[in-house]
Design a protein around this motif. Sequence first.
Motif, PDB file in Angstrom:
ATOM      1  N   HIS A  22      37.169  29.904  48.480  1.00 47.79           N
ATOM      2  CA  HIS A  22      38.456  30.463  48.865  1.00 47.79           C
ATOM      3  C   HIS A  22      38.359  31.983  48.747  1.00 47.79           C
ATOM      4  CE1 HIS A  22      39.063  30.294  44.463  1.00 47.79           C
ATOM      5  NE2 HIS A  22      39.781  31.349  44.649  1.00 47.79           N
ATOM      6  N   ASP A  23      39.327  32.613  49.317  1.00 49.33           N
ATOM      7  CA  ASP A  23      39.307  34.068  49.344  1.00 49.33           C
ATOM      8  C   ASP A  23      40.020  34.600  48.102  1.00 49.33           C
ATOM      9  OD1 ASP A  23      39.424  36.747  49.893  1.00 49.33           O
ATOM     10  OD2 ASP A  23      40.420  36.521  51.835  1.00 49.33           O
ATOM     11  N   GLU A  24      39.258  34.913  47.059  1.00 49.94           N
ATOM     12  CA  GLU A  24      39.858  35.433  45.826  1.00 49.94           C
ATOM     13  C   GLU A  24      40.682  36.686  46.089  1.00 49.94           C
ATOM     14  OE1 GLU A  24      37.760  35.709  42.045  1.00 49.94           O
ATOM     15  OE2 GLU A  24      36.192  34.460  42.920  1.00 49.94           O
ATOM     16  N   GLU A  25      40.237  37.509  47.005  1.00 48.53           N
ATOM     17  CA  GLU A  25      40.953  38.753  47.316  1.00 48.53           C
ATOM     18  C   GLU A  25      42.358  38.452  47.833  1.00 48.53           C
ATOM     19  OE1 GLU A  25      41.484  42.658  47.015  1.00 48.53           O
ATOM     20  OE2 GLU A  25      39.624  41.665  46.449  1.00 48.53           O
ATOM     21  N   ALA A  26      42.499  37.409  48.652  1.00 45.60           N
ATOM     22  CA  ALA A  26      43.807  37.054  49.207  1.00 45.60           C
ATOM     23  C   ALA A  26      44.764  36.558  48.128  1.00 45.60           C
ATOM     24  CB  ALA A  26      43.644  35.991  50.296  1.00 45.60           C
ATOM     25  N   ARG A  28      44.689  37.680  44.928  1.00 44.47           N
ATOM     26  CA  ARG A  28      44.767  38.686  43.863  1.00 44.47           C
ATOM     27  C   ARG A  28      46.190  39.203  43.614  1.00 44.47           C
ATOM     28  NH1 ARG A  28      40.408  41.338  41.728  1.00 44.47           N
ATOM     29  NH2 ARG A  28      39.214  40.451  43.416  1.00 44.47           N
ATOM     30  N   TYR A  70      51.518  34.933  38.382  1.00 42.17           N
ATOM     31  CA  TYR A  70      51.490  36.378  38.627  1.00 42.17           C
ATOM     32  C   TYR A  70      52.387  37.099  37.625  1.00 42.17           C
ATOM     33  CZ  TYR A  70      49.209  35.185  43.006  1.00 42.17           C
ATOM     34  OH  TYR A  70      48.311  34.712  43.946  1.00 42.17           O
ATOM     35  N   LYS A  75      50.341  40.830  40.015  1.00 43.73           N
ATOM     36  CA  LYS A  75      48.895  40.652  39.844  1.00 43.73           C
ATOM     37  C   LYS A  75      48.608  39.234  39.351  1.00 43.73           C
ATOM     38  CE  LYS A  75      44.883  42.344  37.317  1.00 43.73           C
ATOM     39  NZ  LYS A  75      44.384  43.206  36.259  1.00 43.73           N
ATOM     40  N   ASN A 101      41.013  32.678  40.388  1.00 41.09           N
ATOM     41  CA  ASN A 101      40.008  33.718  40.223  1.00 41.09           C
ATOM     42  C   ASN A 101      38.913  33.133  39.334  1.00 41.09           C
ATOM     43  OD1 ASN A 101      38.577  35.983  39.021  1.00 41.09           O
ATOM     44  ND2 ASN A 101      40.183  37.280  39.865  1.00 41.09           N
ATOM     45  N   HIS A 129      42.911  35.301  33.398  1.00 45.47           N
ATOM     46  CA  HIS A 129      41.863  35.933  34.188  1.00 45.47           C
ATOM     47  C   HIS A 129      41.407  37.304  33.702  1.00 45.47           C
ATOM     48  CE1 HIS A 129      41.860  32.599  36.845  1.00 45.47           C
ATOM     49  NE2 HIS A 129      43.098  32.785  37.214  1.00 45.47           N
TER      50      HIS A 129
END
Length: 139
Positions: A22-26, A28, A70, A75, A101, A129
């Motif tokens: 998966h896209d961890e950046e998406a 974040r 979050y 974050k 993450n 995280h």
Amino acid sequence: MKTAFSIAATALVISAGSAMAHDEEALRMAPPGEPYVKVSDALPLPEYIPGLGTLFVNPEKLPAGPFLAYDHDGKLSATVYMTPLEELQNGTAYDGLGIGNHTVSNVDIYYNAGHPGVDKPHAHVVLFHDDDAKSRLAE
């Protein structure tokens, strides 16, 4: 026997890769996007839960989650799983759960008597995280 071991090892590598794909950046920063929904928009829960933050979940992954937690700044601070104790006692396994993450600084596991969305007694498994995540979510 050697072939069976090779097949099992290959299956393990493929399943581990897909669980981590998966896209961890998406994820974040909030909101994480589809298929996640804000828990407080779907259930009678506060938008921010002290200790857990603002939660997002893919409804198809209930009850276990992962719930993405979050902080007040949006974050990603933790990934939370909510596993019903009765289901665990009856032999249900929650395998291949996603994670927000791959960096995990510490883990808390504790009992919850139930709440909207996961009504039965369950365990919260919280993967923080970063070192400051727990204190940011506590506020």
